[in-house]
Design an enzyme around this catalytic site. Structure first.
Site, mmCIF file in Angstrom:
data_model
loop_
_atom_site.group_PDB
_atom_site.id
_atom_site.type_symbol
_atom_site.label_atom_id
_atom_site.label_comp_id
_atom_site.label_asym_id
_atom_site.label_seq_id
_atom_site.Cartn_x
_atom_site.Cartn_y
_atom_site.Cartn_z
ATOM 1 N N ASP A 1 0.774 -1.122 -0.225
ATOM 2 C CA ASP A 1 0.417 -0.014 -0.276
ATOM 3 C C ASP A 1 0.622 1.238 0.345
ATOM 4 O OD1 ASP A 1 -1.723 2.572 0.649
ATOM 5 O OD2 ASP A 1 -2.860 0.736 2.194
ATOM 6 N N HIS A 2 0.790 2.073 -0.952
ATOM 7 C CA HIS A 2 1.442 3.040 -1.875
ATOM 8 C C HIS A 2 1.149 4.298 -0.321
ATOM 9 C CE1 HIS A 2 5.725 5.163 -2.811
ATOM 10 N NE2 HIS A 2 4.961 4.635 -4.052
ATOM 11 N N ARG A 3 0.352 3.833 0.186
ATOM 12 C CA ARG A 3 -0.257 5.358 1.500
ATOM 13 C C ARG A 3 0.922 5.123 2.755
ATOM 14 N NH1 ARG A 3 -6.240 4.347 2.380
ATOM 15 N NH2 ARG A 3 -5.510 2.088 2.164
ATOM 16 N N ILE B 1 3.780 2.740 2.168
ATOM 17 C CA ILE B 1 5.014 1.581 2.164
ATOM 18 C C ILE B 1 5.907 3.114 0.836
ATOM 19 C CG2 ILE B 1 6.460 -0.018 2.160
ATOM 20 C CD1 ILE B 1 4.238 -1.426 3.172
#
Ligand code: CAO
Length: 442
Positions: free
Chosen positions: A414-416, A418
């Site tokens: 989850d780019h939010r 990591i």
């Protein structure tokens, strides 16, 4: 087998409260803590849990009856062992008393006193309160129905009860109402169901192009489909690909197969991967985390429960192996086999699928070189494994190619939560762990 009376335990200030729902029937096999019934006063509704497990022989109450502590609820056939346990459970029901720890009700409705031993899932929900869901009209439902709704997908917090009309007494929302609502939602064209505002997908009559056969989706497919869809659109996914040299690990695994078999264990690669993942989670704690519901903070977990996707005839399920950090590879392998068997026999309990911190999806036994797994939210990352293959690798001395067994890794995160750099660090760490089996012992 002894038949025991099940009495209403000490339920604090609840007295002469009305039974509004009975969740068990004669003949049902129930476990300790199964919700037996819901009672409701003018202030709150509460589930009464079973003090021990067994088979329901006779119901002594019906909906509408008024009960208090000590009222006879039902007769339960138990094993001797269960009766022994029940004595201590019943004792603890009576002896322990403490201040209530319940959701804060509106000031005009003070919370009833509830003994501390009543598990949180059975504690009162203020009547008409709207615990854990998006705003809307107040929903009138028992704690069991609220819990059922929370555990389902579609809405990030479960099903928004305020959108459902209740068909029970006084407009109460029943479990069947939630199920019927989900059925209708799932039947809606994609996008509309989760409020994304997509144009509705066209309804196509496929018979105009050729012969067809329409088969209903399994219950698991419907539920997991809704969850997967929500996770896919709500978490911005990035997938990091990598390859780990598992030549030595595979040699070691094969050398241990006989010993494992003697202990009745099927020692597969996945058990080593689970161990390696926990080591990586310790090193990179943001992977062992969840975003708080308000999106303002990160909840870092100090426990290490790892789920694995398991293919069953009914669809995908994700059993969870708990406290992997405290288990060795043989124990993990053993649990893997046991949980997969239970999943395929449809005997997996709900608890065995809850509490995961990170999931591994292994398609290595089937094939493929890479794929993009969907994060099992609220987890923040998932590792996909594809089929290991022999490849020519330029050796360390830089003189020649050597045949090495390479395992493809696909890490979706989850780019939010990591960053890309940490994604690459995590798979590099896994490569290191897997390329030198001794590191797994550290
Ligand atoms: N590369 C090469 N071979 C592999 C491998 C890999 N990455 N992973 C497993 N294998 C081999 C095993 O060693 C085993 O070989 P033998 O039969 O010769 O011993 C064989 O493939 C079958 O393994 P398995 O699948 O029985 O056992 P497992 O521990 O690897 O996996 C489980 C268990 C439950 C994960 C698996 O059975 C399963 O259900 N996989 C599907 C998961 C899935 O559907 N994921 C997709 C989710 S998104 O839709």
């Amino acid at each position: 087998m002894p038949i025991k009376e099940v009495l209403v335990p000490d339920i604090g200030s609840f007295k002469d409260v009305e039974v509004i729902e009975i969740m068990v029937n004669v003949g049902d096999q129930i476990a300790t803590d199964t919700s037996l019934m819901t009672v409701e006063s003018d202030k709150a509704a509460m589930d009464i849990p079973a003090p021990f497990g067994g088979t329901v022989k006779e119901l002594k109450i019906k909906v509408g009856d008024k009960i208090s502590a000590g009222s006879l609820i039902l007769m339960l056939e138990t094993s001797g062992e269960a009766v022994a346990n029940s004595a201590s459970t019943a004792k603890s029901f009576i002896e322990i008393k403490a201040a209530p720890d319940v959701a804060v009700p509106p000031p005009s409705h003070p919370a009833p006193e509830v003994p501390a031993h009543i598990p949180p899932k059975h504690r009162p929900d203020p009547v008409g309160a709207h615990v854990g869901f998006a705003s809307g009209k107040p929903a009138h439902a028992s704690p069991a129905v609220r819990r059922f709704a929370r555990e389902l997908g579609i809405h990030p917090d479960g099903v928004d009860l305020s959108r459902i009309s209740g068909s029970g007494p006084r407009g109460r929302i029943l479990k069947e109402d939630v199920q019927a609502w989900i059925k209708t939602e799932l039947a809606k064209p994609t996008g509309e169901a989760i409020g994304l505002g997509f144009p509705p997908a066209p309804v196509i009559d496929f018979t105009q192009f050729g012969e067809i056969d329409t088969q209903p989706l399994s219950r698991i497919k419907k539920l997991s489909g809704a969850n997967l869809h929500r996770n896919w659109v709500s978490a911005p996914h990035v997938t990091q690909f990598d390859e780990a040299d598992i030549t030595d690990l595979e040699d070691f695994r094969k050398s241990m197969l006989d010993e494992a078999a003697k202990r009745g264990v099927k020692l597969t690669l996945l058990a080593f991967l689970i161990k390696a993942v926990v080591n990586a989670l310790r090193t990179y704690p943001t992977f062992n985390a969840s975003l708080a519901a308000d999106g303002e903070s990160l909840v870092l977990k100090k426990y290490f429960h790892v789920g694995f996707a398991c293919d069953t005839p009914d669809g995908l399920v994700v059993p969870v192996i708990r406290d992997v950090n405290k288990k060795d590879v043989m124990e993990i392998a053993n649990e893997l086999t046991e949980l997969s068997e239970l999943a395929r026999e449809r005997k997996l309990k709900i608890d065995a699928m809850q509490g995961g911190c990170f999931t591994i999806s292994s398609l290595g036994g089937i094939g493929g070189t890479a794929f993009t797994p969907i994060i099992n939210c609220p987890e923040v990352a998932i590792l996909g494994l594809s089929r290991a293959d022999w490849k020519p690798v330029w050796n360390k001395a830089g003189k020649t190619f050597e045949p090495r067994l390479m395992l493809p890794l696909s890490l979706s995160y989850d780019h939010r939560v990591i960053d890309g750099a940490d994604g690459a660090r995590f798979t590099s760490h896994l490569r290191l762990m897997l390329s030198d089996v001794r590191r797994l012992l550290l």
